[in-house]
Design a protein around this motif. Structure first.
Motif, PDB file in Angstrom:
ATOM      1  N   SER A  35       7.245  -2.746   5.760  1.00 21.03           N
ATOM      2  CA  SER A  35       8.576  -3.293   5.972  1.00 21.03           C
ATOM      3  C   SER A  35       9.299  -3.485   4.650  1.00 21.03           C
ATOM      4  O   SER A  35       8.669  -3.606   3.590  1.00 21.03           O
ATOM      5  CB  SER A  35       8.491  -4.657   6.672  1.00 21.03           C
ATOM      6  OG  SER A  35       7.821  -4.583   7.904  1.00 21.03           O
ATOM      7  N   LEU A  47      14.089  -9.928   7.109  1.00 22.19           N
ATOM      8  CA  LEU A  47      13.613  -8.579   7.387  1.00 22.19           C
ATOM      9  C   LEU A  47      14.796  -7.617   7.431  1.00 22.19           C
ATOM     10  O   LEU A  47      15.786  -7.869   8.116  1.00 22.19           O
ATOM     11  CB  LEU A  47      12.870  -8.555   8.721  1.00 22.19           C
ATOM     12  CG  LEU A  47      12.387  -7.193   9.206  1.00 22.19           C
ATOM     13  CD1 LEU A  47      11.301  -6.633   8.297  1.00 22.19           C
ATOM     14  CD2 LEU A  47      11.886  -7.294  10.645  1.00 22.19           C
ATOM     15  N   GLY A  50      11.545  -2.156   9.428  1.00 23.90           N
ATOM     16  CA  GLY A  50      10.103  -1.987   9.512  1.00 23.90           C
ATOM     17  C   GLY A  50       9.758  -0.626  10.068  1.00 23.90           C
ATOM     18  O   GLY A  50      10.582   0.000  10.757  1.00 23.90           O
ATOM     19  N   THR A  58      10.557   2.635  14.317  1.00 19.06           N
ATOM     20  CA  THR A  58      11.245   1.872  13.287  1.00 19.06           C
ATOM     21  C   THR A  58      12.092   0.779  13.937  1.00 19.06           C
ATOM     22  O   THR A  58      12.444   0.868  15.124  1.00 19.06           O
ATOM     23  CB  THR A  58      12.164   2.756  12.437  1.00 19.06           C
ATOM     24  OG1 THR A  58      13.124   3.392  13.289  1.00 19.06           O
ATOM     25  CG2 THR A  58      11.368   3.814  11.692  1.00 19.06           C
TER      26      THR A  58
END
Length: 117
Positions: A35, A47, A50, A58
């Motif tokens: 990630s 985030l 990832g 993804t």
């Protein structure tokens, strides 16, 4: 010794592009979910994107969908983040993360991305 080394950050004008790389060593890269995270000054780490072990799946933060693309090359132990249409709000330190189960969770040192005219 586990290492994650990010590179490719820098100063770019709004609307510009950058490609970040994360080179891994010291563990079996293909076993790990990878990630990209980012942390802007005064904000929590979030985030960005990832990618699954084989690269077939993804996911992206809503704020970067359609502008960023995550990929990986398991033969080269490397993960990438292609960033286009960069905005000032994308300015942050970008971190590479590798995770396998609960105990195996590794971070790189980060690379600075600054979007400014």
């Amino acid at each position: 010794q586990v290492q994650l080394v990010e590179s490719g950050g820098g100063l770019v004008q709004p609307g510009g592009s950058l490609r970040l790389s994360c080179v891994a060593s010291g563990f079996v890269f293909s076993w790990y979910v990878m990630s990209w995270y980012r942390q802007a000054p005064g904000k929590e780490r979030e985030l960005v994107a990832g990618i699954s072990r084989a690269g077939s799946s993804t996911n992206y933060a809503d704020s970067v969908k359609g502008r960023f693309t995550i990929s990986r090359d398991n033969a080269r132990n490397t993960m990438y983040l292609e960033m286009s249409g960069l905005k000032p709000e994308d300015t942050a330190v970008y971190y590479c993360n590798a995770k396998f189960g609960v105990e195996n969770d590794y971070w790189g040192q980060g690379t600075q991305v600054t979007v400014s005219s």
